[in-house]
Write a protein that holds these residues in place. Structure first.
Motif, short mmCIF file in Angstrom:
data_model
loop_
_atom_site.label_atom_id
_atom_site.label_comp_id
_atom_site.label_asym_id
_atom_site.label_seq_id
_atom_site.Cartn_x
_atom_site.Cartn_y
_atom_site.Cartn_z
N GLY A 101 -10.20 -51.68 -42.04
CA GLY A 101 -9.47 -52.47 -43.04
C GLY A 101 -8.09 -52.87 -42.56
O GLY A 101 -7.67 -54.03 -42.74
N VAL A 102 -7.37 -51.93 -41.95
CA VAL A 102 -6.03 -52.23 -41.42
C VAL A 102 -6.12 -53.26 -40.30
O VAL A 102 -5.31 -54.18 -40.22
N PHE A 134 -1.46 -49.00 -47.99
CA PHE A 134 -2.49 -48.62 -48.96
C PHE A 134 -3.81 -48.30 -48.27
O PHE A 134 -4.44 -47.27 -48.55
N LEU A 135 -4.23 -49.17 -47.32
CA LEU A 135 -5.51 -48.97 -46.64
C LEU A 135 -5.50 -47.73 -45.74
O LEU A 135 -6.53 -47.08 -45.56
N MET A 187 -15.70 -40.71 -41.70
CA MET A 187 -16.20 -42.06 -42.00
C MET A 187 -15.17 -42.86 -42.81
O MET A 187 -14.96 -44.04 -42.57
N ALA A 188 -14.54 -42.19 -43.77
CA ALA A 188 -13.52 -42.88 -44.57
C ALA A 188 -12.37 -43.36 -43.70
O ALA A 188 -11.83 -44.46 -43.91
N ASN A 189 -12.00 -42.53 -42.70
CA ASN A 189 -10.92 -42.91 -41.80
C ASN A 189 -11.30 -44.13 -40.97
O ASN A 189 -10.47 -45.00 -40.70
N THR A 190 -12.59 -44.21 -40.59
CA THR A 190 -13.07 -45.36 -39.81
C THR A 190 -12.96 -46.64 -40.62
O THR A 190 -12.46 -47.66 -40.12
N PHE A 191 -13.41 -46.59 -41.87
CA PHE A 191 -13.31 -47.78 -42.73
C PHE A 191 -11.85 -48.16 -42.98
O PHE A 191 -11.52 -49.35 -43.07
#
Length: 201
Positions: free
Chosen positions: A9-10, A87-88, A1-5
């Motif tokens: 963001g990118v 960063f993202l 899920m973190a990778n999806t966000f």
């Protein structure tokens, strides 16, 4: 899920960044071509870029009629895109100096891509609607004229046929391939490369 966000963001950063970079580079081209600033599209570009460009012009003056402030702003926009994307994406803090070099290469590639696509549009429209007076097409012709003019001095039109676009296409393609080679030698990550526009083939 973190990778999806992170990917979302990118994507948002890249989309907003490249659109603003596109506007800044068009502003630079408007100044270089002495294009019609009363054109409604020109007015829109001016309104979008003025909030950042006006303060920067107090620090970065023009040189020989070249709008250096627009170029510096384009470089800064590219740098922010690169640092933000790193960063993202969880790549950590990228080297600021390397990011500045990548931004320089990315901005040049984007400028070449804008010219390339603009030429394609201009050529297609010249076949379909050669007498069109649409503001966008009139502005496009004005922006491309400084690119065609030096080539026409060396290779004049053959009667009514202007072959300068052919040679400009070749020059832009060669320049793009050289920049891609420089980007690879400068260890530009694929993430950074994907932030900018490139010639579509």
């Amino acid at each position: 899920m973190a990778n999806t966000f992170s990917n979302i963001g990118v994507f948002i950063l890249a989309t907003v960044g490249i659109l603003f970079l596109f506007a800044v580079l068009l502003r630079f081209m408007l100044q270089l071509a002495r294009a019609d600033f009363y054109n409604p599209i020109s007015q829109g570009i001016v309104k979008v870029t003025n909030p950042l460009l006006r303060p920067l012009r107090k620090i970065v003056p023009g040189v020989f009629g070249i709008d250096m402030a627009s170029l510096v702003l384009a470089l800064l926009v590219g740098w922010v895109m690169i640092m933000g994307a790193g960063f993202l994406a969880g790549a950590g803090m990228l080297n600021p100096l390397s990011a500045l070099l990548w931004s320089f290469l990315g901005v040049l590639m984007t400028l070449i891509a804008i010219l390339f696509v603009g030429m394609l549009i201009s050529i297609v429209v010249s076949w379909i609607a050669p007498q069109s007076s649409h503001p966008a097409l009139m502005l496009l012709r004005q922006l491309l004229e400084p690119v065609y003019a030096p080539v026409r001095k060396i290779i004049p039109p053959l009667g009514v046929i202007d072959i300068s676009p052919i040679f400009v296409f070749i020059l832009l393609t060669v320049a793009d391939k050289l920049l891609v080679g420089f980007a690879q030698s400068a260890s530009m990550p694929q993430l950074v490369y994907n932030l900018f526009w490139h010639i579509p083939f």
